[in-house]
Motif scaffolding. Structure first.
Motif, PDB file in Angstrom:
ATOM      1  N   TYR B 189      41.550  45.632  34.389  1.00  0.00           N
ATOM      2  CA  TYR B 189      41.189  44.740  35.512  1.00  0.00           C
ATOM      3  C   TYR B 189      40.311  45.478  36.519  1.00  0.00           C
ATOM      4  O   TYR B 189      39.346  44.931  37.034  1.00  0.00           O
ATOM      5  CB  TYR B 189      42.440  44.216  36.219  1.00  0.00           C
ATOM      6  N   ARG B 190      40.687  46.723  36.792  1.00  0.00           N
ATOM      7  CA  ARG B 190      39.888  47.530  37.725  1.00  0.00           C
ATOM      8  C   ARG B 190      38.459  47.674  37.206  1.00  0.00           C
ATOM      9  O   ARG B 190      37.491  47.483  37.930  1.00  0.00           O
ATOM     10  CB  ARG B 190      40.486  48.939  37.841  1.00  0.00           C
ATOM     11  N   GLN B 191      38.355  48.030  35.909  1.00  0.00           N
ATOM     12  CA  GLN B 191      37.018  48.202  35.309  1.00  0.00           C
ATOM     13  C   GLN B 191      36.237  46.895  35.393  1.00  0.00           C
ATOM     14  O   GLN B 191      35.058  46.888  35.748  1.00  0.00           O
ATOM     15  CB  GLN B 191      37.142  48.621  33.842  1.00  0.00           C
ATOM     16  N   ALA B 192      36.919  45.763  35.088  1.00  0.00           N
ATOM     17  CA  ALA B 192      36.243  44.463  35.116  1.00  0.00           C
ATOM     18  C   ALA B 192      35.680  44.197  36.508  1.00  0.00           C
ATOM     19  O   ALA B 192      34.524  43.804  36.651  1.00  0.00           O
ATOM     20  CB  ALA B 192      37.213  43.362  34.714  1.00  0.00           C
ATOM     21  N   LYS B 193      36.499  44.442  37.521  1.00  0.00           N
ATOM     22  CA  LYS B 193      36.048  44.210  38.899  1.00  0.00           C
ATOM     23  C   LYS B 193      34.806  45.061  39.201  1.00  0.00           C
ATOM     24  O   LYS B 193      33.810  44.561  39.741  1.00  0.00           O
ATOM     25  CB  LYS B 193      37.171  44.555  39.884  1.00  0.00           C
ATOM     26  N   ASP B 194      34.866  46.330  38.831  1.00  0.00           N
ATOM     27  CA  ASP B 194      33.725  47.219  39.074  1.00  0.00           C
ATOM     28  C   ASP B 194      32.474  46.734  38.337  1.00  0.00           C
ATOM     29  O   ASP B 194      31.383  46.766  38.875  1.00  0.00           O
ATOM     30  CB  ASP B 194      34.038  48.653  38.603  1.00  0.00           C
ATOM     31  N   VAL B 195      32.662  46.306  37.073  1.00  0.00           N
ATOM     32  CA  VAL B 195      31.499  45.924  36.275  1.00  0.00           C
ATOM     33  C   VAL B 195      30.881  44.612  36.775  1.00  0.00           C
ATOM     34  O   VAL B 195      29.673  44.447  36.744  1.00  0.00           O
ATOM     35  CB  VAL B 195      31.869  45.850  34.777  1.00  0.00           C
ATOM     36  N   TYR B 196      31.744  43.678  37.272  1.00  0.00           N
ATOM     37  CA  TYR B 196      31.164  42.463  37.869  1.00  0.00           C
ATOM     38  C   TYR B 196      30.244  42.855  39.029  1.00  0.00           C
ATOM     39  O   TYR B 196      29.199  42.253  39.245  1.00  0.00           O
ATOM     40  CB  TYR B 196      32.262  41.512  38.372  1.00  0.00           C
ATOM     41  N   THR B 197      30.638  43.883  39.771  1.00  0.00           N
ATOM     42  CA  THR B 197      29.826  44.310  40.915  1.00  0.00           C
ATOM     43  C   THR B 197      28.563  45.039  40.450  1.00  0.00           C
ATOM     44  O   THR B 197      27.470  44.745  40.921  1.00  0.00           O
ATOM     45  CB  THR B 197      30.657  45.250  41.814  1.00  0.00           C
ATOM     46  N   THR B 198      28.719  45.974  39.497  1.00  0.00           N
ATOM     47  CA  THR B 198      27.551  46.790  39.116  1.00  0.00           C
ATOM     48  C   THR B 198      26.544  46.039  38.247  1.00  0.00           C
ATOM     49  O   THR B 198      25.399  46.436  38.164  1.00  0.00           O
ATOM     50  CB  THR B 198      27.975  48.062  38.349  1.00  0.00           C
ATOM     51  N   THR B 199      26.982  44.957  37.584  1.00  0.00           N
ATOM     52  CA  THR B 199      26.023  44.233  36.727  1.00  0.00           C
ATOM     53  C   THR B 199      25.538  42.954  37.410  1.00  0.00           C
ATOM     54  O   THR B 199      25.056  42.033  36.764  1.00  0.00           O
ATOM     55  CB  THR B 199      26.639  43.856  35.367  1.00  0.00           C
ATOM     56  N   LYS B 200      25.670  42.891  38.725  1.00  0.00           N
ATOM     57  CA  LYS B 200      25.321  41.669  39.440  1.00  0.00           C
ATOM     58  C   LYS B 200      23.836  41.320  39.298  1.00  0.00           C
ATOM     59  O   LYS B 200      23.470  40.147  39.292  1.00  0.00           O
ATOM     60  CB  LYS B 200      25.694  41.806  40.914  1.00  0.00           C
ATOM     61  N   ASP B 201      22.982  42.333  39.132  1.00  0.00           N
ATOM     62  CA  ASP B 201      21.555  42.031  38.977  1.00  0.00           C
ATOM     63  C   ASP B 201      21.271  41.319  37.664  1.00  0.00           C
ATOM     64  O   ASP B 201      20.278  40.623  37.526  1.00  0.00           O
ATOM     65  CB  ASP B 201      20.737  43.327  39.067  1.00  0.00           C
ATOM     66  N   LYS B 202      22.179  41.478  36.671  1.00  0.00           N
ATOM     67  CA  LYS B 202      21.988  40.819  35.387  1.00  0.00           C
ATOM     68  C   LYS B 202      22.573  39.416  35.395  1.00  0.00           C
ATOM     69  O   LYS B 202      21.935  38.462  35.035  1.00  0.00           O
ATOM     70  CB  LYS B 202      22.733  41.618  34.303  1.00  0.00           C
ATOM     71  N   GLN B 203      23.848  39.326  35.773  1.00  0.00           N
ATOM     72  CA  GLN B 203      24.561  38.060  35.607  1.00  0.00           C
ATOM     73  C   GLN B 203      24.738  37.268  36.896  1.00  0.00           C
ATOM     74  O   GLN B 203      25.102  36.092  36.843  1.00  0.00           O
ATOM     75  CB  GLN B 203      25.951  38.318  35.019  1.00  0.00           C
ATOM     76  N   GLN B 204      24.560  37.882  38.044  1.00  0.00           N
ATOM     77  CA  GLN B 204      24.717  37.206  39.342  1.00  0.00           C
ATOM     78  C   GLN B 204      26.084  36.548  39.489  1.00  0.00           C
ATOM     79  O   GLN B 204      26.184  35.466  40.052  1.00  0.00           O
ATOM     80  CB  GLN B 204      23.664  36.102  39.514  1.00  0.00           C
TER      81      GLN B 204
END
Lengths: 204, 442
Positions: B189-204
């Motif tokens: 869950y922690r990783q998912a939260k981080d990845v939603y933030t770091t990949t925001k330029d791709k998936q918004q």
């Protein structure tokens, strides 16, 4: 000029023929010794399964739980195979080395096994059927099943460290024998396998 | 001598026309295949699309064909067969690891389609997610866990965040939690939260509200109070009390695969540099047309409970980001190819005469085609919600709304909820009036 073109044309035909020839080839089958070790992809394979079963069998038969039980009860212990959980990175078939272990233990004459819960219900159905259809002399009565003294449980775990092109794969198999009467663990077996796998970044 | 020359010209003509017709038929059938699977899918005729897919690639050599078969078998409810062919695709992807020297050379002489397709990275990771969903739907959570670990190794190999997939991380968390491994779930869950933030330029995509709740709940139950306080502040949640699911109730996790991933199209220019036929070159590049209409979904139950599904993975955006990242190298290759093709045309004309030069140009222009391959049976978006329901059989509806907010379809499902356990419902919705059987067109 003519000759050169002709040669070109022939070589194209030759290549086409070769391609067609290769496509029509039958698969090549070669018999292998079941005890040989051949690593293809670096994943869990038959050699790992065999190594685990062989060493686990040696360990489980040489430990004191067996002699203690036989001395106390005056009979050989009965074991049931419980769940062996696959917590690894691969779809590993645990049945192969469990079957190996079961066979070795039964054949050693020091341990007997009872059927698993799935198998039991099938046998019970058959006994019910015998009740109706089998003759008096051959009919087997209900309620005479042997209860297990120990349950064999365990898990397979892996740790994989990877960077582009290289992997270190570490497997750990844990098996425990648990006393059904008091939940005591009487034997804990462990096997570790470590492999490093390198893959080339370039192919033909 | 005249005769010989005439013969050699005929030979060149013959072989060129054979080559041309061969390559043309190959290209047409390739294009037609994707279009037909795609058009059948877009019309909701899943059974027809599956029938077309099953007729292709009997040798099981093509990754894309296996991926499409797997997805369509899954959509039609054949989970075991789906995983069997997905496993074929997975093995093939592994075989195609690394850069092929011969295919790169082919890509410089003919076109990009001569390169084997091993799937883009987002497709390779989603393959594990769909295999996991197939296992979940067969009641085999342990095997679903294996798939998630494999996806993890894959993402680990690729290095840091940019290639990480937030939904796959989130799904692993849910699988770990369903298996009772809260510590592992928390990490995911922690990783998912981080990845939603770091990949925001791709998936918004914002961090889904369900993920926030899952993260806070597992932090509370694992006793990480400092992190809990910090995240409450970050999420802007003032009052938070971890609520355990009461006895007699269970949680339903609804995953909806909605719509269809975009399909690449070709845009090409034919240029003539100096007026001669042999100076004709073509450059063809792939592009994505405007995004299709988006649908959103709401989960309702008979007891007047309702909840909107949230987008947890924007596959459409992932596909566009992947192409955008690749287009510089694709363009460079296309230009290099045009230069090489132009040179060969000139050389052939010089050595073999005008007719040969003309034929070489025709062949070169005809074979210049953009690589339009991608996994077209993927959804446009993956949406998710969670709902606590009473133990036993429950009927739920997934209502699909179009962009204008009109209800266009309803999926009705019966789910079996177990006390204090998570149940998964993973559905596909591609188009209104979907048909899973083979139907006659129109």
């Amino acid at each position: 000029m003519f000759n050169r073109n002709c040669r070109h044309f022939m070589s194209v035909l030759l290549v086409l023929g070769l391609v067609a020839g290769v496509a029509a080839c039958k698969p090549i089958v070669k018999r292998e010794d079941p005890n040989s070790v051949k690593d293809l992809s670096g994943k869990w394979n038959d050699a790992d399964s065999r190594k685990v079963s062989q060493e686990m069998i040696q360990d489980v038969l040489s430990q004191r739980w067996l002699s203690k039980f036989t001395a106390k009860k005056g009979q050989m212990p009965t074991v049931i195979v419980g769940q062996i959980r696959n917590l690894s990175h691969e779809h590993i078939n645990t049945r192969t080395f469990i079957a190996d272990m079961q066979r070795a233990l039964i054949n050693s004459g020091e341990v007997s096994f009872v059927a698993s819960s799935k198998e039991r219900s099938e046998i019970r159905d058959e006994r019910k059927d015998q009740d109706l259809n089998a003759s008096e002399e051959t009919r087997k009565a209900m309620g005479n099943e042997a209860g297990a003294d120990f349950m064999l449980k365990g898990s397979i775990n892996t740790i994989i460290d990877a960077i582009e092109g290289e992997q270190i794969r570490f497997y750990q198999v844990d098996l425990n024998l648990i006393d059904m009467a008091n939940n005591r663990m009487v034997w804990a077996g462990q096997q570790k396998i470590k492999k490093s796998v390198e893959r080339s970044g370039v192919r033909f | 001598m005249v005769l010989i020359n005439e013969f050699s010209r005929r030979l060149v003509l013959l072989s060129a026309s054979i080559f041309l017709s061969l390559s043309l038929t190959a290209c047409i059938s390739m294009g037609k295949k994707t279009e037909t699977i795609q058009s059948e899918l877009a019309a909701g005729r899943i059974g027809n699309a599956l029938a077309i897919a099953e007729g292709e690639d009997s040798e099981q050599e093509d990754v894309l064909a296996s991926l499409d078969k797997g997805m369509l078998r899954r959509i039609t409810g054949n989970y075991q067969a789906s995983n069997q062919i997905f496993e074929v695709a997975k093995k093939k992807i592994e075989e195609l690891y690394g850069v092929s020297v011969s295919e790169q050379a082919g890509a410089l002489i003919v076109n990009d389609k001569t390169r084997s397709y091993a799937g883009d990275r987002y497709e390779q990771v989603l393959l594990h997610a769909y295999m996991a969903m197939n296992y979940i739907q067969q009641g085999d959570l342990d095997s679903a866990r294996v798939e998630m670990l494999q996806a993890n190794v894959k993402m680990q190999e690729w290095g840091e965040e940019p290639e990480d997939d937030p939904f796959v991380r989130y799904l692993s968390g849910m699988i770990f939690e369903a298996l009772g491994e809260k510590d592992q779930a928390l990490v995911a869950y922690r990783q998912a939260k981080d990845v939603y933030t770091t990949t925001k330029d791709k998936q918004q995509l914002p961090i889904p509200s369900t993920l926030k709740a899952d993260l806070l709940r597992t932090l509370a139950s694992e006793g990480h109070n400092n992190e809990l306080r910090r995240l409450k502040k970050e999420f802007g949640i003032k009052k938070y009390k971890a609520k355990a699911i009461p006895k007699g109730y269970g949680e339903l996790i609804v995953i909806l695969n909605s719509g269809l991933a975009p399909v690449r199209q070709e845009s090409s220019i034919v240029a003539n540099t100096e007026g001669e036929v042999v100076d004709t070159v073509k450059i063809a590049l792939p592009f994505y047309p405007e995004p299709a209409q988006r649908f959103h979904a709401r989960l309702t139950t008979g007891k007047k409970k309702s909840k909107d599904l949230e987008v947890v993975e924007d596959v459409d955006a992932l596909a566009r980001a992947a192409l955008a990242a690749d287009i510089p190298i694709i363009t460079t290759r296309a230009i290099a190819r045009a230069v090489i093709k132009h040179k060969t045309q000139e050389k052939i004309e010089e050595e073999r005469g005008a007719l040969a030069g003309f034929l070489a140009t025709v062949v070169n222009v005809a074979t210049e085609q953009a690589d339009l391959r991608s996994w077209v049976s993927l959804p446009q978006t993956i949406q998710l919600t969670k709902l606590v329901l009473p133990e036993g059989k429950n009927t739920v509806n997934i209502e699909i709304y179009n962009a204008a907010g009109m209800l266009v379809d309803t999926i009705k499902k019966e789910v079996d909820i177990k006390s204090k356990k998570s149940s998964f419902l993973a559905e596909h919705w591609l188009a209104p009036n979907m048909s899973l059987n083979v139907v006659a067109n129109k």
